[in-house]
Enzyme design. Structure first.
Site, PDB file in Angstrom:
ATOM      1  N   ASP A  45       0.845  -1.203   0.000  1.00  0.00           N
ATOM      2  CA  ASP A  45       0.000   0.000   0.000  1.00  0.00           C
ATOM      3  C   ASP A  45       0.883   1.258   0.000  1.00  0.00           C
ATOM      4  OD1 ASP A  45       0.890  -0.156   2.594  1.00  0.00           O
ATOM      5  OD2 ASP A  45      -1.065   0.154   3.530  1.00  0.00           O
ATOM      6  N   SER A  46       2.206   1.063   0.039  1.00  0.00           N
ATOM      7  CA  SER A  46       3.130   2.185  -0.159  1.00  0.00           C
ATOM      8  C   SER A  46       2.889   2.818  -1.528  1.00  0.00           C
ATOM      9  CB  SER A  46       4.586   1.705  -0.054  1.00  0.00           C
ATOM     10  OG  SER A  46       4.819   0.572  -0.871  1.00  0.00           O
ATOM     11  N   ASP A  84      -0.961  -6.193  -0.202  1.00  0.00           N
ATOM     12  CA  ASP A  84      -1.295  -5.549   1.070  1.00  0.00           C
ATOM     13  C   ASP A  84      -2.798  -5.402   1.210  1.00  0.00           C
ATOM     14  OD1 ASP A  84       0.492  -4.846   3.061  1.00  0.00           O
ATOM     15  OD2 ASP A  84       1.307  -3.168   1.915  1.00  0.00           O
ATOM     16  N   LYS A 113      -1.000  -9.514   2.899  1.00  0.00           N
ATOM     17  CA  LYS A 113      -0.258  -9.049   4.089  1.00  0.00           C
ATOM     18  C   LYS A 113      -1.167  -8.117   4.885  1.00  0.00           C
ATOM     19  CE  LYS A 113       3.314  -5.981   3.769  1.00  0.00           C
ATOM     20  NZ  LYS A 113       2.785  -4.815   4.496  1.00  0.00           N
ATOM     21  N   GLU A 115      -1.326  -5.537   8.392  1.00  0.00           N
ATOM     22  CA  GLU A 115      -0.594  -4.822   9.446  1.00  0.00           C
ATOM     23  C   GLU A 115      -1.287  -5.004  10.791  1.00  0.00           C
ATOM     24  OE1 GLU A 115       0.311  -0.722   8.707  1.00  0.00           O
ATOM     25  OE2 GLU A 115       1.041  -1.123   6.684  1.00  0.00           O
ATOM     26  N   GLU A 182       8.920  -4.185  10.692  1.00  0.00           N
ATOM     27  CA  GLU A 182       9.301  -2.871  10.168  1.00  0.00           C
ATOM     28  C   GLU A 182       9.808  -1.945  11.264  1.00  0.00           C
ATOM     29  OE1 GLU A 182       6.519  -1.035   7.481  1.00  0.00           O
ATOM     30  OE2 GLU A 182       7.659   0.848   7.426  1.00  0.00           O
TER      31      GLU A 182
END
Ligand code: KIV
Length: 280
Positions: A45-46, A84, A113, A115, A182
């Site tokens: 999602d960057s 993501d 993925k 978070e 991270e």
């Protein structure tokens, strides 16, 4: 060419072979990073920041993620495609998370993925039970930067480090096949790597992990600001800038297109065309 699977990730950890993951958001770069030999391509999602130019990752949703996962999957990479789960797509309930994870898998992802830590254990379980491989993401969770108070280094004090290590263990127990760590102090990532059986893939958390991940735009020199923990291997921005400047210059000077860049109809054609047009 055999597709990389979660079994390969497990084997790599057991053999002490490093896992390499990098982000990509479109077809041409997915082709390049796959040819370069990465094990996994993260449609991160960057992309909200490095492709769309937003200040954080909050502004993109499932629509954008699906669009970019499709572009990457169209490259048919040997590498595993990890998508993501964007902000807002999984927090409400495991059921909602499952519905959205299925959309990403249908778009071509091989895994998703998410978070977060121990609070996501039911969600991870739900997805894994449905047959969706899940990669965890602990330490700094950029989607939660508002409550964290910025993109901070995590685990500096031992009490907070203990929570991160516990998060890793709960996620392992819930069924994740790998965990991104991270921006923690390196010692935290080392302890986690030694205490879980699934591979750890680090970004900004030091060398003692089972693998490393970077944002492609940082690797290629395309990001306006590069974090201290990333490494730029080429000035692609400079190369692209020079190339487009040369194009601009050549068009202005009449150098481009030159004879090899166009086809001509032959000697009498122009005259004939003008003659016919003059009768209009
Ligand atoms: O979105 C992303 O690029 C990521 C990496 C920083 C791991 O989640």
């Amino acid at each position: 060419m055999k597709k990389v699977t979660i079994a390969d990730f497990k084997r790599k950890k057991e053999r002490g072979e490093k896992i390499v993951m990098v982000t990509a958001y479109d077809y041409p770069f997915a082709k390049i990073v796959d040819e370069a030999g990465v094990d996994a391509i993260l449609v991160g999602d960057s992309l909200a920041m490095v492709v769309m130019g937003y200040d954080d990752t909050h502004r993109i949703g499932m629509k954008e993620m699906i669009h970019h996962v499709k572009a990457v999957a169209n490259a048919k990479p040997r590498a595993m495609v990890v998508a993501d789960m964007p902000f807002g797509s999984y927090e409400e309930s495991p059921e909602k998370a499952l519905r959205n994870a299925i959309k990403l898998i249908k778009a071509g992802a091989d895994a998703v993925k998410i978070e977060g830590g121990a609070e996501l254990s039911n969600t991870v379980r739900k997805l894994v039970q449905a047959g969706i491989p899940v990669m965890g993401h602990i330490g700094l969770n950029p989607q939660r930067y508002l409550t964290v108070g910025g993109y901070k280094l995590m685990g500096k004090d031992v009490a907070k480090a203990v929570k991160i290590v516990r998060d890793a263990k709960v996620l392992e127990e819930a069924g994740v096949f790998a965990i991104v760590i991270e921006h923690t102090v390196a010692e935290v990532a080392k302890v986690i790597t030694e205490s879980v059986s699934v591979p750890t893939i680090c970004i900004g958390s030091g060398p003692w992990c089972d693998g490393q991940v970077l944002v492609l735009h940082d690797v290629l020199g395309l990001s306006p600001e590069i974090p201290y923990f990333a490494k730029t291997y080429v000035d692609l921005r400079g190369i692209a800038l020079n190339a487009v400047r040369s194009f601009v210059e050549e068009v202005k000077k009449g150098v481009f297109p030159s004879r090899e860049h166009y086809r001509s109809a032959g000697t009498n054609y122009l005259e004939e065309l003008r003659k016919v047009l003059s009768k209009d």
